[in-house]
Design a protein around this motif. Structure first.
Motif, PDB file in Angstrom:
ATOM      1  N   UNK A   1       0.841  -1.210  -0.035  1.00 48.80           N
ATOM      2  CA  UNK A   1      -0.107   0.014   0.196  1.00 48.80           C
ATOM      3  C   UNK A   1       0.745   1.277   0.022  1.00 48.80           C
ATOM      4  N   UNK A   2       0.499   2.260  -0.938  1.00 44.88           N
ATOM      5  CA  UNK A   2       1.133   3.496  -1.083  1.00 44.88           C
ATOM      6  C   UNK A   2       0.776   4.018   0.356  1.00 44.88           C
ATOM      7  N   UNK A   3       1.810   4.904   1.016  1.00 48.51           N
ATOM      8  CA  UNK A   3       1.421   5.707   2.344  1.00 48.51           C
ATOM      9  C   UNK A   3       0.536   6.885   1.814  1.00 48.51           C
ATOM     10  N   UNK A  62      -0.478  12.686  14.593  1.00 53.83           N
ATOM     11  CA  UNK A  62      -0.678  11.615  13.617  1.00 53.83           C
ATOM     12  C   UNK A  62      -0.782  10.289  14.146  1.00 53.83           C
ATOM     13  N   UNK A  63      -1.968   9.527  13.873  1.00 60.58           N
ATOM     14  CA  UNK A  63      -2.145   8.161  13.949  1.00 60.58           C
ATOM     15  C   UNK A  63      -2.409   7.302  12.903  1.00 60.58           C
ATOM     16  N   UNK A  64      -1.840   6.173  12.924  1.00 61.62           N
ATOM     17  CA  UNK A  64      -1.969   5.219  11.757  1.00 61.62           C
ATOM     18  C   UNK A  64      -3.248   4.454  11.792  1.00 61.62           C
ATOM     19  N   UNK A  85      -6.317  13.100  16.976  1.00 67.49           N
ATOM     20  CA  UNK A  85      -5.510  13.030  15.907  1.00 67.49           C
ATOM     21  C   UNK A  85      -5.493  14.255  14.929  1.00 67.49           C
ATOM     22  N   UNK A  86      -4.695  14.908  14.263  1.00 70.58           N
ATOM     23  CA  UNK A  86      -5.124  15.661  13.177  1.00 70.58           C
ATOM     24  C   UNK A  86      -4.829  14.888  11.947  1.00 70.58           C
ATOM     25  N   UNK A  87      -4.094  14.031  11.686  1.00 74.48           N
ATOM     26  CA  UNK A  87      -3.842  13.226  10.481  1.00 74.48           C
ATOM     27  C   UNK A  87      -3.898  11.799  10.786  1.00 74.48           C
ATOM     28  N   UNK A  88      -4.793  11.151  10.148  1.00 69.14           N
ATOM     29  CA  UNK A  88      -5.003   9.663  10.080  1.00 69.14           C
ATOM     30  C   UNK A  88      -4.289   9.251   8.832  1.00 69.14           C
ATOM     31  N   UNK A  89      -3.207   8.373   9.073  1.00 66.13           N
ATOM     32  CA  UNK A  89      -2.351   7.589   7.870  1.00 66.13           C
ATOM     33  C   UNK A  89      -2.615   6.300   7.793  1.00 66.13           C
ATOM     34  N   UNK A  90      -2.281   5.864   6.453  1.00 61.97           N
ATOM     35  CA  UNK A  90      -2.135   4.340   6.096  1.00 61.97           C
ATOM     36  C   UNK A  90      -0.971   4.018   5.489  1.00 61.97           C
ATOM     37  N   UNK A  91      -0.227   2.858   5.641  1.00 60.12           N
ATOM     38  CA  UNK A  91       0.914   2.396   4.748  1.00 60.12           C
ATOM     39  C   UNK A  91       2.082   2.852   5.387  1.00 60.12           C
ATOM     40  N   UNK A 163      -0.603  11.636  -0.889  1.00 54.22           N
ATOM     41  CA  UNK A 163       0.308  11.028  -0.747  1.00 54.22           C
ATOM     42  C   UNK A 163       1.165  11.416   0.422  1.00 54.22           C
ATOM     43  N   UNK A 164       1.863  10.412   1.141  1.00 54.28           N
ATOM     44  CA  UNK A 164       2.680  10.548   2.095  1.00 54.28           C
ATOM     45  C   UNK A 164       4.270   9.823   1.882  1.00 54.28           C
ATOM     46  N   UNK A 165       5.293  10.673   1.859  1.00 53.17           N
ATOM     47  CA  UNK A 165       6.549  10.183   1.536  1.00 53.17           C
ATOM     48  C   UNK A 165       7.655  10.535   2.918  1.00 53.17           C
TER      49      UNK A 165
END
Length: 179
Positions: A1-3, A62-64, A85-91, A163-165
């Protein structure tokens, strides 16, 4: 999965949960525009009481999303934004990042400063949840699972599906501790 960014949240009040938004604007050296925790100096109430002039290393939380899946398997339904959290991420394995890791998120860059230290408010939110997000391993070491905190190194707009890098700092790299 791309972040990627799953969702973004903001709250002008010092409330436990944050409301979903279509986008948030990160301000360099400040945090999330309109969020109660934005500022050059610390805004977290218990930290303000100790030293209101200390630098704000908790401008962005940030939380995954993978944490929510893990918690659901243990009987705790938690939605993005509900843990503040302000940003929920995946990957992205947020908890494995070193201090100083740079996350390019949409137009912005967030530098990871440390782990969020969950407090008793999580237990008030859902009884039994605190021990799930602060498990101990066989040696008795506590693991903080509620995401990471960071500072805004470059401002910009962040939206769901951005996207997240990742850019790691040069060695030696230091593991995250609570901030």
């Amino acid at each position: 999965m791309n972040p990627t960014v799953v969702s973004v949240h903001v709250s002008a009040e010092h409330s436990f949960s944050k409301s979903p938004a279509d986008s948030i604007e990160l301000l360099e050296g400040i945090g999330v525009r309109g969020d109660a925790h934005a500022g050059v100096t610390v805004k977290h109430r218990s930290r303000v009481a100790r030293d209101p002039d200390q630098p704000n290393l908790r401008q962005v939380h940030l939380i995954h999303q993978e944490l929510f899946t893990h918690l659901a398997e243990q009987g705790h339904e938690v939605a993005p934004g509900e843990l503040g959290e302000n940003i929920t991420t995946a990957g992205v394995d947020l908890l494995d990042l070193p201090v100083g890791a740079r996350l390019r998120i949409g137009e912005a860059v967030v530098v990871v400063t440390g782990l969020r230290n969950p407090c008793q408010q999580i237990e008030a939110f859902q009884p039994g949840l605190l021990r799930r997000v602060l498990p101990k391993d066989d040696s008795g070491e506590v693991h903080r699972l509620t995401g990471v905190m960071g500072i805004v190194a470059r401002g910009g707009v962040v939206r769901p599906s951005d996207p997240i890098s990742l850019e790691l700092p040069p060695p030696p790299r230091h593991p995250l501790t609570r901030v």
